[in-house]
Design a protein around this motif. Structure first.
Motif, PDB file in Angstrom:
ATOM      1  N   ASP A 430       0.865  -1.195   0.000  1.00  0.00           N
ATOM      2  CA  ASP A 430       0.000   0.000   0.000  1.00  0.00           C
ATOM      3  C   ASP A 430       0.889   1.230   0.000  1.00  0.00           C
ATOM      4  N   HIS A 431       0.707   2.077  -1.016  1.00  0.00           N
ATOM      5  CA  HIS A 431       1.489   3.313  -1.156  1.00  0.00           C
ATOM      6  C   HIS A 431       0.626   4.485  -0.698  1.00  0.00           C
ATOM      7  N   HIS A 432       1.018   5.141   0.399  1.00  0.00           N
ATOM      8  CA  HIS A 432       0.339   6.345   0.897  1.00  0.00           C
ATOM      9  C   HIS A 432       1.332   7.502   0.776  1.00  0.00           C
ATOM     10  N   GLY A 433       1.053   8.463  -0.085  1.00  0.00           N
ATOM     11  CA  GLY A 433       2.037   9.521  -0.287  1.00  0.00           C
ATOM     12  C   GLY A 433       1.439  10.838  -0.698  1.00  0.00           C
ATOM     13  N   GLY A 434       2.284  11.832  -0.689  1.00  0.00           N
ATOM     14  CA  GLY A 434       1.936  13.178  -1.144  1.00  0.00           C
ATOM     15  C   GLY A 434       3.155  13.812  -1.782  1.00  0.00           C
ATOM     16  N   SER A 435       2.958  14.907  -2.496  1.00  0.00           N
ATOM     17  CA  SER A 435       4.054  15.537  -3.221  1.00  0.00           C
ATOM     18  C   SER A 435       3.987  17.051  -3.056  1.00  0.00           C
ATOM     19  N   LEU A 436       5.136  17.664  -3.222  1.00  0.00           N
ATOM     20  CA  LEU A 436       5.243  19.126  -3.158  1.00  0.00           C
ATOM     21  C   LEU A 436       6.429  19.564  -4.013  1.00  0.00           C
ATOM     22  N   ILE A 437       6.448  20.880  -4.329  1.00  0.00           N
ATOM     23  CA  ILE A 437       7.538  21.441  -5.113  1.00  0.00           C
ATOM     24  C   ILE A 437       8.532  22.112  -4.161  1.00  0.00           C
ATOM     25  N   LYS A 438       9.784  21.706  -4.255  1.00  0.00           N
ATOM     26  CA  LYS A 438      10.831  22.245  -3.394  1.00  0.00           C
ATOM     27  C   LYS A 438      12.052  22.532  -4.253  1.00  0.00           C
ATOM     28  N   ASP A 439      12.481  23.807  -4.252  1.00  0.00           N
ATOM     29  CA  ASP A 439      13.639  24.228  -5.052  1.00  0.00           C
ATOM     30  C   ASP A 439      13.488  23.839  -6.510  1.00  0.00           C
ATOM     31  N   GLY A 440      12.252  23.960  -7.017  1.00  0.00           N
ATOM     32  CA  GLY A 440      12.012  23.667  -8.423  1.00  0.00           C
ATOM     33  C   GLY A 440      11.889  22.191  -8.744  1.00  0.00           C
ATOM     34  N   ARG A 441      11.956  21.335  -7.737  1.00  0.00           N
ATOM     35  CA  ARG A 441      11.845  19.888  -7.965  1.00  0.00           C
ATOM     36  C   ARG A 441      10.555  19.370  -7.332  1.00  0.00           C
ATOM     37  N   ILE A 442      10.033  18.276  -7.897  1.00  0.00           N
ATOM     38  CA  ILE A 442       8.845  17.624  -7.352  1.00  0.00           C
ATOM     39  C   ILE A 442       9.318  16.542  -6.387  1.00  0.00           C
TER      40      ILE A 442
END
Length: 849
Positions: A430-442
């Motif tokens: 089970d993959h539980h995740g989230g994402s954000l942009i930091k220093d131009g990277r995902i």
């Protein structure tokens, strides 16, 4: 002559000092017009002083002075206001002292500031009042040209000998003295502005430094070696929490607040620095504030030695680091807790750079990954391709696309996928995740949990359910086979016996009777087959568009003839009923079976009601028999009786084939199962509502026949709100789940609801507080007071109380002789939210008119 020059220069210097004061005055800062007015006033007063200091210099005929510089700069720097003030001061003074040619004197006193004002418009200052780059040449030229009118006037009216020689000499004297005055005044003003600018800059820096020091919480202290006091500023007072003003503080009071170990350690370290010739450093120590709270202080100090290197004074800045230290400690604790949680979790924490979604780069993986994938975190980070190799290849692209879509939508991601671990075992993760942009990277951060055990458990449960379904199916088939075998054996026995008797008997009358018996048994076998096909949804239907009201009216006629007179057959048919498309014979058979069951349940005495209605079923509709019923428009046919009702013990079996509660020989047990099969084959369903000792209602739902019936019903979005938060409803409903649902619907609509589980409880609540605006009650409930009886009792105490009745039976089956009012609204269960709220709003509206 010397006195004249000295006094004039002194006055000009005094004017420069006053200009400095004006430009550095905080109250006048950024108030240009006020400053111009003050400068005009200063220059005007100084013009009068300089006029008093005028002296006669040979060979000039007229007295000379240095007031021209202040007058012209009054107009140049002071603007219109300054020019007017200085001009009026000079002209007024000239008028007061009188003398010859007073008109020319007034003209010059007004004209010189006017020249300065004119030049200020022609060549304005870029940075007022900085005159270092000012067009002095224009001022001088304007001043010289201003003497032309007086010169012409004197030349034409002079009675002097040799006017051609004297008049140029007089004009030259005025011009020269004025130019000198202008140049000297210009330089003095330049110095005044420069000093004022430096002073303002220094004051601003001091102010900013003070603000920064105050905002940063830094404190300043000064200690003279050998003295028993040291100086604390406001910052130090705040750090130590002292209740006193900044200033000298006894050294003993300070040392009492410091940790003795820290104080001695830092004192020794400081003296060692001095011995090595180092006169600056820093120290950390603990201090106890006046309120008893311990603080962590950091100080940076500088020592001032004398010519022999002996330290005479120590100055320093201190700052309270308690908050930073506590934050650091909390951060360390949080990291420790996270590490502990990550170690205990049945999964791994993963962080990766997904700027390229189809070629991600892993940044961090917790050591727990070894238990999941069979690889260490170093191996997985070194070779990112291992993840792709272990992931189910058919699902990998879908997983990456789904991850990308969740990032673009700004949503977290949950995804279950299959892998083949290093040891070859199949695992579910089970993959539980989230994402954000930091220093131009995902950056994607996720926790991956091993769900293999859960998936295997769900699979076992599903297998067990399948086994149970098969066993239940086999049991039903066995019951069905036994029932069919029993009935067919009986029919075959009748047919066989009559055929055998027929072969031996020559009596024609007896033979006809035997033949009729065999034919009857054969027809019963055909009916049995038809009923079985109907239950299995395989009976051929001759569908046609029907008016259900017409079918019911005709059925009422033959039911009335078939039933005893002690059973009253009534109908409640909706005008404008939608047409249906179904098999008429099967519909009449279902009506007959339901009617006969009702007759038997009432033991030959009671009320039978047949009702029709148009019904819209939306997504929120829940069939209590778990039948699939697509949303849309339906026509309801309800058959209600006032019989004994159906107990819970047998309610779940009444639709099974060959199940019957009637005595042997009184029923086949296929009537209701045939009805269910017919309704399923027609695209509808059957619902039953019953109360032991009260009666039963069977509701048949037929899809509407017109084209719109194929359209999905749009859930009703209309909102009904209470007229105010003080609208109070009294609810009486004995079913817990139904009561909770009704309370939730009504309270969400803004009503205040008091819920009770019986009519008796509702009566007691109303007796204690008879301020309710509406009674909403089920008709059949446990206890003494049923719904209608409750309404009667409450209306004796509140005659205008509106009442809304609910029941699972057809409305006419439960209201015989109960004395309900015509305006009372009755709802049949199940009640949709929109219908309930509309009925409540209508009842309240009727009561208010």
């Amino acid at each position: 002559m010397f006195a004249f020059i000295t006094e004039s220069l002194t006055s000009l210097l005094l004017a420069g000092v006053l200009v400095y004061v004006v430009l550095t005055r905080p109250s006048l800062k950024n108030r240009k017009f006020v400053q111009q007015a003050v400068l005009g006033s200063i220059f005007g007063v100084m013009v009068i002083f300089l006029a008093n200091q005028a002296t006669r210099i040979e060979p000039f005929l007229m007295p000379l002075d240095f007031r021209a510089g202040l007058s012209i700069f009054a107009g140049y720097l002071g603007g219109p206001i300054g020019a007017i003030i200085a001009g009026l001061c000079g002209a007024g003074f000239r008028y007061v002292i009188g003398g010859p040619e007073i008109e020319i004197g007034i003209f010059m006193n007004l004209g010189i500031p006017a020249v300065g004002l004119a030049v200020s418009y022609l060549r304005p200052l870029k940075n007022w009042p900085d005159t270092r780059q000012s067009p002095v040449g224009y001022l001088v030229l304007g001043f010289a040209l201003l003497h032309i009118p007086p010169y012409i006037y004197y030349a034409s009216t002079s009675i002097l000998e040799n006017p051609d020689v004297v008049m140029p000499l007089v004009a030259a004297g005025y011009i020269v003295s004025g130019v000198v005055s202008i140049l000297i005044t210009w330089q003095i003003l330049n110095y005044a502005f420069r000093f004022a600018n430096d002073a303002n800059h220094a004051a601003e820096l001091a102010r900013r430094l003070d603000l920064a020091r105050t905002a940063s919480g830094v404190g300043l202290y000064v200690k003279d070696i050998g003295e028993n006091d040291l100086f604390y500023d406001a910052g130090m007072i705040a750090i130590f929490g002292l209740d006193r003003d900044p200033g000298p503080i006894p050294l003993c009071d300070v040392e009492a607040a410091l940790n003795s170990e820290d104080l001695q350690r830092e004192r020794d370290a400081m003296e060692q620095c001095w011995a090595k010739g180092k006169y600056q450093g820093n120290a950390n120590f603990r201090a106890t504030r006046a309120d008893g709270e311990q603080r962590f202080i950091r100080t940076t100090w500088v020592a001032e030695p004398d010519t022999n290197g002996v330290v005479k004074r120590v100055m320093g800045m201190s700052v309270d680091l308690t908050d930073i230290r506590e934050a650091k400690q909390q951060s360390q604790n949080s990291r420790h807790r996270l590490a502990t949680v990550a170690e205990k979790l049945p999964g791994a924490i993963v962080e990766l750079d997904a700027t390229d979604w189809f070629n991600p780069e892993f940044l961090y993986i917790s050591p727990k990954c070894l238990d999941i994938w069979g690889y260490t975190d170093q191996e997985l980070i070194a070779d990112t391709g291992l993840f792709a190799k272990m992931h189910d290849l058919d699902d990998l692209v879908t997983f990456l696309k789904t991850s990308k879509k969740s990032f673009e939508a700004g949503e977290s991601l949950y995804y279950r996928h299959m892998i083949t671990a290093r040891d070859g075992k199949i695992k579910w993760l089970d993959h539980h995740g989230g994402s954000l942009i930091k220093d131009g990277r995902i950056i994607v951060t996720a926790i991956v949990l091993d769900a293999t055990h859960e998936v295997e458990l769900q699979q076992r449960i599903e297998n067990e359910r399948e086994i149970a379904r098969r066993a239940q199916k086999n049991e039903s088939i066995g019951q069905l086979t036994g029932g069919v075998a029993h009935d067919f054996n009986n029919l075959l026995a009748v047919i066989l016996g009559n055929l055998e008797l027929l072969s031996e008997d020559d009596d024609p009358a007896a033979q006809k009777e035997m033949i009729d018996a065999a034919i009857t048994a054969t027809l019963r076998g055909a009916d049995l087959t038809k009923n079985m096909l109907a239950f299995a949804r395989q009976a051929p239907l001759n569908s046609q568009v029907l008016d259900l009201n017409k079918v019911v009216r005709e059925a009422k006629n033959w039911m009335a003839r078939a039933f005893p007179a002690s059973i009253v057959v009534q109908t409640s048919l909706l005008a404008g009923l939608w047409p249906i498309e179904t098999d008429r014979a099967s519909l009449e058979s279902a009506l007959l079976n339901l009617g006969l069951n009702a007759r038997d349940a009432m033991a030959g005495q009671g009320n039978l009601t047949i009702e029709t209605a148009n019904v819209r079923i939306d997504e929120a509709y829940v069939d209590n028999r778990k039948e699939e019923l697509p949303p849309g428009r339906y026509v309801m046919l309800a058959v209600s009786d006032t019989g004994t009702g159906i107990s819970n013990a047998v309610l779940g079996s009444i639709f099974e084939p060959f199940f019957t509660t009637k005595p042997p020989g009184s029923g086949s047990g296929l009537g209701l199962s045939m009805t269910v099969g017919f309704m399923r084959q027609s695209g509808g369903t059957v619902q039953v509502y019953t109360e032991v000792g009260q009666g039963t209602t069977f509701k048949l739902y037929f899809p509407a026949a017109d084209a719109t019936s194929e359209q999905r019903a749009v859930p009703v979005r209309d909102e009904f709100h209470a007229t105010g938060s003080d609208t109070r409803l009294l609810l009486a409903e004995d079913e817990d789940d139904v009561r909770k649902t009704l309370v939730a619907i009504l309270e969400r609509a803004g009503y205040q609801v008091t819920a009770t589980a019986s009519g008796d409880e509702a009566f007691a609540v109303f007796e204690a507080n008879p301020t309710f605006d509406l009674l909403l009650t089920d008709i059949v409930m446990p206890g003494i007071l049923q719904g209608t009886g409750l309404a009667k009792e409450l209306r004796l105490r509140g005659p205008d109380l509106p009442v809304l009745f609910m029941s699972g039976y057809a409305s006419e089956a439960t209201v015989h002789g109960n004395g309900l009012r015509p305006e009372d609204i009755r709802l049949m269960k199940p009640v949709q939210r929109v219908d309930l709220l509309a009925a409540v709003a209508a009842a309240l509206k009727i009561a208010s008119t």
